[in-house]
Structure formats: structure tokens, C-alpha cells
Design an enzyme around this catalytic site. Sequence first.
Site: not given
Length: 287
Positions: A12, A35, A99, A125, A129
Site C-alpha cells: 500500500v 521505526d 483489516t 495480528y 490491529k
Amino acid sequence: MKILVTGAAGLVGSHVVRRLAQGHEVLALEHGDLDISDRAAVRRCLFDEKPALIFHCAMLQVDDSERLPAQAQAVNVAGPAFLAEAANDIGAEIVHFSTQYAFDGEPVGRLPYTIHDEPNPLNVYGRTKVGGEGAVFAACPRSFVVRTSWVYGSGKNSFLCTVHDDLRAGRKVRAIDDIWSSTTYVGDLIDRVMTIRATGRYGTYHVVNNGICSYYEFALEAGHVLGLTRAQIDLVIEITHERDMKRVAVRPRYTPLRCLLSEQLGLPPMRDWRAALAEYVGSGSME
Ligand SMILES: NC(=O)c1ccc[n+]([C@@H]2O[C@H](COP(=O)([O-])OP(=O)(O)OC[C@H]3O[C@@H](n4cnc5c(N)ncnc54)[C@H](OP(=O)(O)O)[C@@H]3O)[C@@H](O)[C@H]2O)c1
């Protein structure tokens, strides 16, 4: 407008950089440049650069998150929190991608998920998220959280991004036929996010192409667009099942998304996934 992009080497992020370079001043930051889990570095960068908009595209991927939960927390929760906090302090807006893995994907055949559905992630994950979404809103009211799903475009080595090239070359492809989701052509995603941003209506959006398919159906359609016959396609596609993939992190089975806020804004529906895939395959993946 000055736009800062994190994760600029990713799928993306790299497309955001290319697509928005005409018309905007884009600062593309790859992992080595910033970072996002380093709060002091994030603050230094944002205060020095003073972007008007942050496109936050960095993340730790699904199986890596399962293997490295502390790192997932740092990259998918703390990082977005640091970016949003600094964005708030300099008066910037932030676009934070999330997501369909926010949801558990049950039962198969259910209605598409909206922002009224409670998240219930199945893996690290997804949990991190969802944690990142909350952290962004808590730190910066000028936030757009954009949940998207099964994104594809040029430049990444993933099933959705490369299956048409494999079929064209007659290479064997293994395609999963028992999980389904909305798919998203990366150019459509970016254009819609810019349209949403221009409205100034902050909130959580579900940005995907219309319709739903399995990986297998996606591969069939790619073959169809290439002009292959069903017999030619059947020769190269081997059907497989999610349970046989033995992946580190479990995946939700059925996660179509629907965008209530886009509907409230009167935005037209995103184009059908088949039309988007046809454009991608037709572009020779050069976009
Ligand atoms: N791709 C999809 O199908 C999909 C679906 C739903 C949602 N999304 C969301 O869309 C966004 C973009 O995803 P994507 O597919 O473009 O991801 P991607 O291709 O995996 O790119 C992520 C980038 O983040 C970088 N990164 C990792 N840790 C970092 C850190 N600590 N600091 C700075 N950068 C770091 C990675 O660099 P290194 O590799 O060098 O570490 C990588 O270049 C994410 O928020 C993702 O959750 C994607």
C-alpha cells in the site's frame, strides 16, 4: 499538501507514494528511515517535517505477529499511537489502515461486516490491529481508520498480486477455496481514501471493491480475464483448503465488508471486484 507515508516500501505504501506524488509533496519513509515503534524518533520526524497528512501503512504481517506478539504490539499498537499522538500535536490528520481480520468471519454466508459489528479477532495480528485503531482515535480526533481486505497490486509477492502472472506463464497455482473475503485493488483503495479525506468526516471506514470471492474464485476470474479456457485453467490450478495450509496464524473464514460511512456521505459504491481485477490484469501489472 505535504504527506508523510510510513511503510513506504510495502504494497500500500509504495502505491500511495507513486499515486500521490503528482500534486503533493510526499515524504516516503521506509522501515530503515523511521521505526514507528520508537516514540522519540516518531516525534522528532513529525515535528521536523510537519506534514498535513500522515498515511500510516507500516505493519507487522499476520504470521509474523503470531510468532512475535511483543513486536506485533509494538508495531501495530504502540507505533500507530505514537504517530497519532504526534499528529495531534502538530495539527495533522492521520489515515490508519486496518483489516477485515478485526472480525471472526462466522458464520460463512453472513451479511457483510459494518462498523456496527463488534470486532472479535481470531489471531494476534487482528487483536493488535484492533488495538491500533483504538489507540489512534484516542490520541488524535482527526483520524480516518480504514479497514480494508485482501489488497492487491503490483510489487508484492502474494497470491492475489501474482496469480495472473502464474496462470499466464502456465505455472502451477494452489488456490484456497474455503475462505472468502472482499478484495481491494490498491489504486481503488487510495483514490477512495483521498475522496473520504476530502470530506473531513473522521471515523472508521470499510474500503473494498464490491463483491466477495475465495482465492480460488479470484484465480478463476484472473484466468478468465486472460482469455484462458476453463480446461486450460483447470490444468494449472490445484484446489487446496485453508485447513491444509498449516499456517502459523488462523484466518477468519468469511469477511466481506460494507462501508456505512461512505453510504452516509453519498459516495458511489466501489466498483465490482471483477472490473478492478480486469484492469489490474490488463495493465500488465505495470501500474
Ligand atoms: N495487504 C493486505 O491484503 C491488507 C489487508 C488488510 C489490511 N491491510 C493493511 O494495510 C496496511 C498496509 O499493508 P501492506 O500490505 O502494504 O503491508 P506490507 O506490504 O507488509 O508493508 C508493511 C511495511 O511496514 C514496514 N514495517 C514493519 N515494521 C515497521 C516498523 N517498526 N517501522 C516502520 N516500518 C515498518 C515493513 O518493512 P520491513 O518489511 O522492512 O519490516 C513493510 O515495508 C496495513 O495497515 C495492513 O494492516 C493490508
